[in-house]
Design a protein around this motif. Structure first.
Motif, PDB file in Angstrom:
ATOM      1  N   TRP A  43       9.545   6.775  -6.851  1.00  0.00           N
ATOM      2  CA  TRP A  43       8.337   6.809  -6.024  1.00  0.00           C
ATOM      3  C   TRP A  43       7.378   6.164  -5.872  1.00  0.00           C
ATOM      4  O   TRP A  43       6.803   5.800  -4.418  1.00  0.00           O
ATOM      5  CB  TRP A  43       8.350   7.940  -6.208  1.00  0.00           C
ATOM      6  CG  TRP A  43       8.832   9.043  -6.556  1.00  0.00           C
ATOM      7  CD1 TRP A  43       9.893   9.871  -7.405  1.00  0.00           C
ATOM      8  CD2 TRP A  43      10.224  10.020  -5.229  1.00  0.00           C
ATOM      9  NE1 TRP A  43      10.392  10.941  -6.785  1.00  0.00           N
ATOM     10  CE2 TRP A  43      10.785  10.996  -5.451  1.00  0.00           C
ATOM     11  CE3 TRP A  43       9.909   9.382  -3.438  1.00  0.00           C
ATOM     12  CZ2 TRP A  43      11.488  11.360  -4.091  1.00  0.00           C
ATOM     13  CZ3 TRP A  43      10.250  10.240  -3.643  1.00  0.00           C
ATOM     14  CH2 TRP A  43      11.037  11.441  -2.543  1.00  0.00           C
ATOM     15  N   ARG A  44       7.334   4.884  -6.762  1.00  0.00           N
ATOM     16  CA  ARG A  44       5.264   4.328  -6.785  1.00  0.00           C
ATOM     17  C   ARG A  44       5.991   3.218  -5.647  1.00  0.00           C
ATOM     18  O   ARG A  44       5.140   2.670  -5.259  1.00  0.00           O
ATOM     19  CB  ARG A  44       5.455   4.368  -8.704  1.00  0.00           C
ATOM     20  CG  ARG A  44       3.967   2.892  -9.060  1.00  0.00           C
ATOM     21  CD  ARG A  44       3.863   3.081  -9.674  1.00  0.00           C
ATOM     22  NE  ARG A  44       2.159   2.179  -9.647  1.00  0.00           N
ATOM     23  CZ  ARG A  44       1.085   2.469 -10.135  1.00  0.00           C
ATOM     24  NH1 ARG A  44       1.426   4.164 -10.098  1.00  0.00           N
ATOM     25  NH2 ARG A  44       0.235   2.106 -10.495  1.00  0.00           N
ATOM     26  N   ARG A  47       5.953   4.521  -2.378  1.00  0.00           N
ATOM     27  CA  ARG A  47       4.503   4.643  -1.872  1.00  0.00           C
ATOM     28  C   ARG A  47       3.780   3.128  -1.957  1.00  0.00           C
ATOM     29  O   ARG A  47       3.241   2.673  -0.836  1.00  0.00           O
ATOM     30  CB  ARG A  47       3.771   5.009  -3.430  1.00  0.00           C
ATOM     31  CG  ARG A  47       4.072   6.315  -3.059  1.00  0.00           C
ATOM     32  CD  ARG A  47       3.039   7.112  -4.352  1.00  0.00           C
ATOM     33  NE  ARG A  47       3.085   8.380  -5.241  1.00  0.00           N
ATOM     34  CZ  ARG A  47       3.297   7.986  -6.422  1.00  0.00           C
ATOM     35  NH1 ARG A  47       2.173   7.181  -6.968  1.00  0.00           N
ATOM     36  NH2 ARG A  47       3.716   9.826  -6.702  1.00  0.00           N
ATOM     37  N   GLU A  89       2.479   2.026   2.191  1.00  0.00           N
ATOM     38  CA  GLU A  89       1.093   1.600   2.337  1.00  0.00           C
ATOM     39  C   GLU A  89       0.785   0.450   2.883  1.00  0.00           C
ATOM     40  O   GLU A  89       0.267   0.112   4.166  1.00  0.00           O
ATOM     41  CB  GLU A  89       0.125   1.793   0.852  1.00  0.00           C
ATOM     42  CG  GLU A  89      -0.715   1.543   1.253  1.00  0.00           C
ATOM     43  CD  GLU A  89      -1.532   1.082  -0.018  1.00  0.00           C
ATOM     44  OE1 GLU A  89      -2.878   0.558  -0.120  1.00  0.00           O
ATOM     45  OE2 GLU A  89      -1.231   1.577  -1.470  1.00  0.00           O
ATOM     46  N   ALA A 112      10.545   1.211   1.515  1.00  0.00           N
ATOM     47  CA  ALA A 112      10.339   2.540   0.869  1.00  0.00           C
ATOM     48  C   ALA A 112      11.818   3.458   1.240  1.00  0.00           C
ATOM     49  O   ALA A 112      11.447   4.073   0.347  1.00  0.00           O
ATOM     50  CB  ALA A 112       9.254   3.396   1.688  1.00  0.00           C
ATOM     51  N   GLU A 165       6.756  14.367  -3.622  1.00  0.00           N
ATOM     52  CA  GLU A 165       6.650  12.905  -3.640  1.00  0.00           C
ATOM     53  C   GLU A 165       6.492  12.440  -2.301  1.00  0.00           C
ATOM     54  O   GLU A 165       6.161  11.935  -1.415  1.00  0.00           O
ATOM     55  CB  GLU A 165       7.523  12.701  -4.203  1.00  0.00           C
ATOM     56  CG  GLU A 165       7.646  12.602  -6.101  1.00  0.00           C
ATOM     57  CD  GLU A 165       6.561  11.404  -6.127  1.00  0.00           C
ATOM     58  OE1 GLU A 165       6.059  10.581  -5.318  1.00  0.00           O
ATOM     59  OE2 GLU A 165       5.802  11.138  -7.298  1.00  0.00           O
ATOM     60  N   ALA A 168       3.474  13.306  -0.227  1.00  0.00           N
ATOM     61  CA  ALA A 168       1.898  12.278  -1.065  1.00  0.00           C
ATOM     62  C   ALA A 168       2.800  10.948  -0.226  1.00  0.00           C
ATOM     63  O   ALA A 168       1.752   9.828   0.633  1.00  0.00           O
ATOM     64  CB  ALA A 168       2.093  11.373  -2.312  1.00  0.00           C
ATOM     65  N   LEU A 169       4.152  10.668   0.366  1.00  0.00           N
ATOM     66  CA  LEU A 169       4.430   9.667   1.304  1.00  0.00           C
ATOM     67  C   LEU A 169       4.097   9.677   2.625  1.00  0.00           C
ATOM     68  O   LEU A 169       3.280   8.782   2.843  1.00  0.00           O
ATOM     69  CB  LEU A 169       6.031   9.416   1.101  1.00  0.00           C
ATOM     70  CG  LEU A 169       6.630   8.435  -0.222  1.00  0.00           C
ATOM     71  CD1 LEU A 169       7.869   8.599   0.160  1.00  0.00           C
ATOM     72  CD2 LEU A 169       6.386   7.495  -0.206  1.00  0.00           C
ATOM     73  N   ILE A 201       0.429   9.185   2.595  1.00  0.00           N
ATOM     74  CA  ILE A 201      -0.363   7.573   2.998  1.00  0.00           C
ATOM     75  C   ILE A 201       0.263   6.607   4.076  1.00  0.00           C
ATOM     76  O   ILE A 201      -0.391   6.669   4.403  1.00  0.00           O
ATOM     77  CB  ILE A 201       1.193   6.944   1.265  1.00  0.00           C
ATOM     78  CG1 ILE A 201       0.810   7.368   0.756  1.00  0.00           C
ATOM     79  CG2 ILE A 201       0.504   5.419   2.052  1.00  0.00           C
ATOM     80  CD1 ILE A 201       1.625   7.054  -0.890  1.00  0.00           C
ATOM     81  N   GLU A 219      -0.166  11.945  -7.986  1.00  0.00           N
ATOM     82  CA  GLU A 219      -0.151  11.655  -7.016  1.00  0.00           C
ATOM     83  C   GLU A 219      -1.140  12.267  -6.123  1.00  0.00           C
ATOM     84  O   GLU A 219      -1.741  11.468  -4.834  1.00  0.00           O
ATOM     85  CB  GLU A 219       1.313  13.211  -6.158  1.00  0.00           C
ATOM     86  CG  GLU A 219       2.255  12.748  -6.657  1.00  0.00           C
ATOM     87  CD  GLU A 219       3.054  14.201  -6.779  1.00  0.00           C
ATOM     88  OE1 GLU A 219       4.355  14.407  -6.683  1.00  0.00           O
ATOM     89  OE2 GLU A 219       2.490  15.002  -6.621  1.00  0.00           O
ATOM     90  N   TRP A 277      -3.537   8.737  -6.261  1.00  0.00           N
ATOM     91  CA  TRP A 277      -2.612   7.718  -5.490  1.00  0.00           C
ATOM     92  C   TRP A 277      -3.262   8.049  -4.175  1.00  0.00           C
ATOM     93  O   TRP A 277      -3.255   6.879  -3.676  1.00  0.00           O
ATOM     94  CB  TRP A 277      -1.101   8.147  -5.808  1.00  0.00           C
ATOM     95  CG  TRP A 277      -0.855   6.634  -5.139  1.00  0.00           C
ATOM     96  CD1 TRP A 277      -0.644   5.965  -3.214  1.00  0.00           C
ATOM     97  CD2 TRP A 277       0.206   5.527  -5.900  1.00  0.00           C
ATOM     98  NE1 TRP A 277      -0.307   4.801  -3.285  1.00  0.00           N
ATOM     99  CE2 TRP A 277      -0.056   4.272  -4.706  1.00  0.00           C
ATOM    100  CE3 TRP A 277      -0.108   4.607  -7.253  1.00  0.00           C
ATOM    101  CZ2 TRP A 277       0.695   2.882  -5.201  1.00  0.00           C
ATOM    102  CZ3 TRP A 277       0.225   3.547  -7.028  1.00  0.00           C
ATOM    103  CH2 TRP A 277       0.717   3.123  -6.150  1.00  0.00           C
ATOM    104  N   VAL A 278      -3.081   8.962  -3.274  1.00  0.00           N
ATOM    105  CA  VAL A 278      -3.827   9.183  -2.198  1.00  0.00           C
ATOM    106  C   VAL A 278      -4.863   8.993  -1.509  1.00  0.00           C
ATOM    107  O   VAL A 278      -5.174   8.348  -0.770  1.00  0.00           O
ATOM    108  CB  VAL A 278      -2.919  10.475  -1.823  1.00  0.00           C
ATOM    109  CG1 VAL A 278      -3.124  10.545   0.275  1.00  0.00           C
ATOM    110  CG2 VAL A 278      -1.574  10.926  -1.964  1.00  0.00           C
TER     111      VAL A 278
END
Length: 677
Positions: free
Chosen positions: A199-200, A203, A207, A214, A253, A256-257, A260, A286, A289-290
């Motif tokens: 998942w990282r 991201r 981004e 991705a 997740e 979150a994507l 982003i 999460e 990160w956003v």
């Protein structure tokens, strides 16, 4: 007269005898003694390679036997048909050209092909002979082979190796994605990667605007979510405004994507949705990160919202080094003056590798000095001393913070004739220079870099690097001269690092129009490394890398009648046009060297916008330039200028004096020249 006629004939016969084709079972001796012939055939081979013409290359290979660049022609030929070549043919190439860059280059290509074929036995047999070891995908394949062979007994660093290379890959690949998926799927032992790593990776890739990479990571993390990922990629706002609430880890997740993705096009909407709807449903990591993505986006737009977004991050350790760098930059640029505690906090949260960069060593020291106290000042001094030198922008600023001027270091001991001769006899350097001389520059540069690499078996030592740099200088291959000398850490040869070719033309033209020749040299060194026929991917040409449209406009402004863009290849014309434009830009920005350098690189309209806001120390302003290329360019041009000034004047110099302060244009000054291209 008879002797002068016979000597070339005898020499030609000698060369012909030396250049007879050897049997295929013999290893070709590659050295400076190999006599060049058939340069035109080598160039034709290179052109056939670029065109993908396998038939013509096969015809040319036997005709260039004995030429010093034979290994390149043989490489081009085999590389074009590597997918159908037999292992025996590949091994024969490795034997025939053993020890050359071309052998290692083809081994890199071969290992990638073996990995794609899942031929792990052949990969394991060939990989120990691979010297370059700079291909991340090959590294991932190698880690996977180790994992398959050793299982739970594999080194503890295996997962870290895969993770580091996978995260650093810009595009979707086979090797790192395969290794990551296998390690994630292996639930035995503490060395495996986790779904969170996938998942990282997703991201980071999204981004950076890499949707394929991705999507590949999402497929590894949650294969059932690939359709939803495609939906959020196409319309993140629609995905985020759906009525479905977050339940599963996968759904979180994906949200979150989507945030982003939305942040890259509509940051305000992404921030609103994060705060009002999705924030409470995401995990702290999460959510952090956003907010880090939003903070970075705002910082790159020089928006005061950047620090507001970053303030909502509950743990800096959840952010990437890139986000933390932009947090530090935003804190430096704050409307209320540098927020030194925030700068220090952001730098402290970076990885050890990032904290060790001279940029963040310097700003951490400045933060400690601002904090005050004997212990902080002592720690700051120690940090500054660790980087202080004349070698770069922050290194020079560290010198000045310590109260030391920027002066030309003592020259190293002269090279001995034996050291110079060893460089001349180095077969890799010889091939590189001959390739460059024939216009096959990219290949020549790669072979030169390989031959001088300190970090591989057989790489050159520091005195050998100085000798190689001098060889390049003597041949007027200035970019290899500079770059090679820069890699010497123990000694500093200013003549190699800061050469001044075409000095009469540059100095005369600079004086005529009122420019500091040190500034002109500092800019040329960064633009082209004095390669007169340099041409950029966007069409800029020559020493000063002038764009055709800019050249035409400048020629009219400076009264150069009858100018045509093909004249940019003329050295003196290029200098006249480039310096003329630089002078116009410098005057437009009130004599500010940092602003003019930014305008020369990115066009004048952008730095006009970047200067709006608070009045800043120009080092802070330069560090906040949103474009990484221009940010690096400004710092290098100013550091170059300072060193050239020290060389030209023989006097110590100040980088800080050249930087000055930068803020909005004084309304009392004339309006900017909107015609400037």
């Amino acid at each position: 007269m008879l002797l002068r006629i016979l000597t070339p004939i005898a020499l030609a016969l000698s060369l012909s005898a030396q250049a007879q084709p050897r049997g295929d079972d013999q290893v070709v001796e590659m050295g400076a003694q190999a006599q060049p012939r058939g340069d035109d055939l080598v160039v034709e081979s290179w052109q056939a390679w670029r065109q993908g013409n396998r038939v013509r290359l096969a015809q040319l290979v036997p005709q260039v036997r004995g030429h010093v660049l034979e290994p390149w022609v043989a490489y081009w030929d085999l590389r074009l048909r590597l997918d159908t070549a037999s292992p025996a043919e590949v091994q024969e190439f490795f034997t025939r050209y053993a020890g050359t860059y071309q052998e290692d280059r083809l081994r890199n290509d071969w290992l990638l092909l073996l990995g794609q074929r899942r031929d792990w036995a052949a990969f394991a047999a060939d990989h120990p002979s691979y010297r370059m070891n700079d291909d991340r995908e090959v590294r991932c394949y190698a880690a996977l082979v180790t994992h398959l062979r050793e299982g739970s007994a594999a080194p503890a660093s295996l997962a870290d190796e895969v993770r580091r290379n996978w995260f650093a890959q810009r595009e979707a690949d086979d090797g790192c994605a395969l290794a990551a998926s296998r390690l994630i799927g292996d639930t035995a032992g503490p060395r495996r990667l986790t779904v969170n790593d996938a998942w990282r990776r997703a991201r980071i890739a999204l981004e950076a605007g890499r949707p394929r990479a991705a999507a590949q990571a999402v497929e590894i993390a949650a294969p059932e979510a690939t359709r939803q990922f495609a939906e959020l990629s196409n319309s993140p706002a629609k995905f985020l405004t759906s009525r479905v609430t977050v339940i599963s880890k996968t759904r979180k997740e994906l949200v979150a994507l989507a945030l982003i993705k939305l942040a890259t096009s509509d940051a305000d909407n992404a921030a609103r949705l994060l705060e009002s709807k999705w924030g409470p449903q995401l995990s702290p990591e999460e959510r952090n990160w956003v907010w880090g993505v939003l903070g970075k986006q705002a910082a790159q737009k020089l928006s005061p919202d950047a620090l507001l977004h970053f303030s909502k991050v509950s743990r800096d350790g959840d952010l990437s080094d890139d986000m933390l760098a932009w947090k530090a930059r935003a804190a430096l640029r704050s409307l209320r003056g540098p927020q030194w505690p925030v700068v220090q906090q952001a730098i402290q949260a970076m990885s050890e590798e990032a904290r060790g960069e001279s940029t963040w060593v310097y700003w951490r020291a400045r933060a400690l000095l601002a904090k005050g106290g004997d212990d902080n000042r002592a720690q700051a001094r120690e940090l500054l001393q660790s980087i202080a030198s004349v070698r770069g922008f922050y290194e020079q600023l560290a010198l000045e913070e310590l109260g030391q001027p920027i002066a030309v270091p003592a020259r190293p001991a002269p090279l001995t004739e034996e050291e110079k001769e060893a460089a001349r006899q180095n077969p890799g350097l010889d091939r590189a220079l001959q390739a460059i001389a024939l216009g096959i520059r990219a290949e020549g540069v790669r072979e030169w870099n390989y031959s001088t690499n300190l970090h591989r078996p057989g790489g050159l030592g520091e005195r050998e690097l100085l000798a190689a740099a001098q060889l390049a200088c003597d041949r007027q291959v200035w970019d290899r001269c500079i770059n090679t000398s820069e890699r010497v850490r123990s000694e500093f040869d200013a003549d190699q690092r800061y050469p001044m070719p075409f000095r009469e033309s540059v100095s005369r033209r600079s004086r005529e129009i009122g420019l500091d020749p040190a500034y002109v040299y500092g800019l040329i060194r960064q633009e082209s490394r004095f390669v007169t026929d340099a041409r950029s991917g966007v069409g800029a040409s020559g020493l000063m890398q002038v764009m055709p449209a800019t050249a035409r406009w400048t020629a009219r402004k400076i009264g150069m009648n009858g100018f045509t863009t093909d004249q940019l290849n003329d050295r003196d014309v290029n200098i006249s046009i480039g310096t003329g434009y630089l002078k116009l830009v410098l005057d437009d920005f009130g004599g500010s060297m940092p602003l003019a350098a930014a305008a020369y690189n990115a066009g004048p309209s952008r730095p006009r916008n970047w200067r709006n806001g608070p009045i800043l120390d120009a080092a802070i302003w330069a560090e906040n330039v949103p474009f990484s290329e221009t940010r690096d360019y400004v710092k290098k041009v100013l550091a170059n200028t300072t060193m050239y000034a020290a060389i030209l004047t023989g006097e110590p110099q100040s980088l800080k004096a050249r930087l000055g302060m930068i803020g909005p244009r004084d309304a009392r000054l004339p309006e900017p020249n909107d015609e400037l291209p």
